[in-house]
Design an enzyme around this catalytic site. Structure first.
Site, PDB file in Angstrom:
ATOM      1  N   GLU A  16       0.829  -1.204   0.000  1.00 26.37           N
ATOM      2  CA  GLU A  16       0.000   0.000   0.000  1.00 26.37           C
ATOM      3  C   GLU A  16       0.864   1.255   0.000  1.00 26.37           C
ATOM      4  OE1 GLU A  16      -3.883  -1.834   2.294  1.00 26.37           O
ATOM      5  OE2 GLU A  16      -2.633  -0.408   3.385  1.00 26.37           O
ATOM      6  N   ASN A  17       0.200   2.381  -0.245  1.00 26.94           N
ATOM      7  CA  ASN A  17       0.855   3.666  -0.311  1.00 26.94           C
ATOM      8  C   ASN A  17      -0.096   4.694   0.270  1.00 26.94           C
ATOM      9  OD1 ASN A  17       1.594   6.306  -1.724  1.00 26.94           O
ATOM     10  ND2 ASN A  17       3.273   4.969  -2.352  1.00 26.94           N
ATOM     11  N   TYR A  54      -3.490   6.418  -1.875  1.00 20.43           N
ATOM     12  CA  TYR A  54      -4.171   5.134  -2.092  1.00 20.43           C
ATOM     13  C   TYR A  54      -4.122   4.518  -3.488  1.00 20.43           C
ATOM     14  CZ  TYR A  54      -5.956   4.847   2.649  1.00 20.43           C
ATOM     15  OH  TYR A  54      -6.055   4.734   3.994  1.00 20.43           O
ATOM     16  N   CYS A  90      -1.033  -4.525  -6.073  1.00 20.49           N
ATOM     17  CA  CYS A  90      -1.647  -5.791  -5.673  1.00 20.49           C
ATOM     18  C   CYS A  90      -0.605  -6.902  -5.619  1.00 20.49           C
ATOM     19  CB  CYS A  90      -2.742  -6.182  -6.665  1.00 20.49           C
ATOM     20  SG  CYS A  90      -4.126  -5.030  -6.737  1.00 20.49           S
ATOM     21  N   GLU A 102      -0.847  -9.883  -6.883  1.00 17.40           N
ATOM     22  CA  GLU A 102      -0.728 -10.521  -8.188  1.00 17.40           C
ATOM     23  C   GLU A 102       0.216  -9.735  -9.102  1.00 17.40           C
ATOM     24  OE1 GLU A 102      -5.089 -11.012  -6.837  1.00 17.40           O
ATOM     25  OE2 GLU A 102      -3.470  -9.564  -6.596  1.00 17.40           O
ATOM     26  N   CYS A 149      -8.517  -8.568  -8.471  1.00 18.06           N
ATOM     27  CA  CYS A 149      -9.331  -7.434  -8.916  1.00 18.06           C
ATOM     28  C   CYS A 149      -9.372  -7.422 -10.444  1.00 18.06           C
ATOM     29  CB  CYS A 149      -8.747  -6.129  -8.375  1.00 18.06           C
ATOM     30  SG  CYS A 149      -7.185  -5.632  -9.141  1.00 18.06           S
ATOM     31  N   CYS A 169      -5.990  -6.837 -12.111  1.00 21.08           N
ATOM     32  CA  CYS A 169      -5.093  -7.995 -12.012  1.00 21.08           C
ATOM     33  C   CYS A 169      -5.559  -9.147 -12.894  1.00 21.08           C
ATOM     34  CB  CYS A 169      -4.940  -8.437 -10.563  1.00 21.08           C
ATOM     35  SG  CYS A 169      -3.834  -7.324  -9.650  1.00 21.08           S
TER      36      CYS A 169
END
Length: 136
Positions: free
Chosen positions: A48-49, A52, A57, A59, A90, A93
């Site tokens: 994460e960052n 956002y 991800c 994958e 998602c 991905c």
């Protein structure tokens, strides 16, 4: 499909990657592991960052590791996450996986206790757009 030892190795790699995830904002850690055509396993975890939409991800991380390792085709991918619901890739991905996988490629969805569901890429991304749609 992959042999039991390959499934065990995929699960172990994805679970280890999940343990390395960087998720200080959502606290929702995800791991992934790819079995490439060369038989090697490439793990990835979500990162994460604070901004956002900039996060990555699991994958995507596994695909990047695979490409950096010199492989170009996914034989199977396993995604692991916590909670009662299935943690499937998602939409972005699914398209990333499509770039390196055939429609029949198995997508294995796991929780802490093992595999919960199995899908083909075609089931998760029907009538997909992929490399074959573009001129060579």
């Amino acid at each position: 499909m992959t042999a039991d030892t390959e499934l065990d190795a995929l699960f172990a790699a994805a679970q280890a990657a999940q343990g390395q995830a960087y998720a200080p904002y959502s606290r929702f850690t995800v791991g992934a592991a790819i079995l490439a055509e060369d038989g090697r396993i490439y793990p990835g975890c979500n990162v994460e960052n604070a901004a956002y939409p900039v996060g990555a991800c699991a994958e995507a991380g596994a695909i990047s590791a695979m490409v950096a390792g010199g492989a170009r085709a996914i034989r199977a991918i396993l995604v692991i996450g916590d909670g009662a619901e299935l943690v499937t890739p998602c939409g972005a991905c699914r398209q990333r996986i499509r770039e390196f996988a055939a429609p029949e490629t198995p997508i294995l969805i796991a929780g802490p206790d093992g595999i919960r569901a199995r899908f083909s890429l075609a089931e998760l991304l029907p009538a997909s757009f992929g490399p074959a749609n573009l001129p060579k």
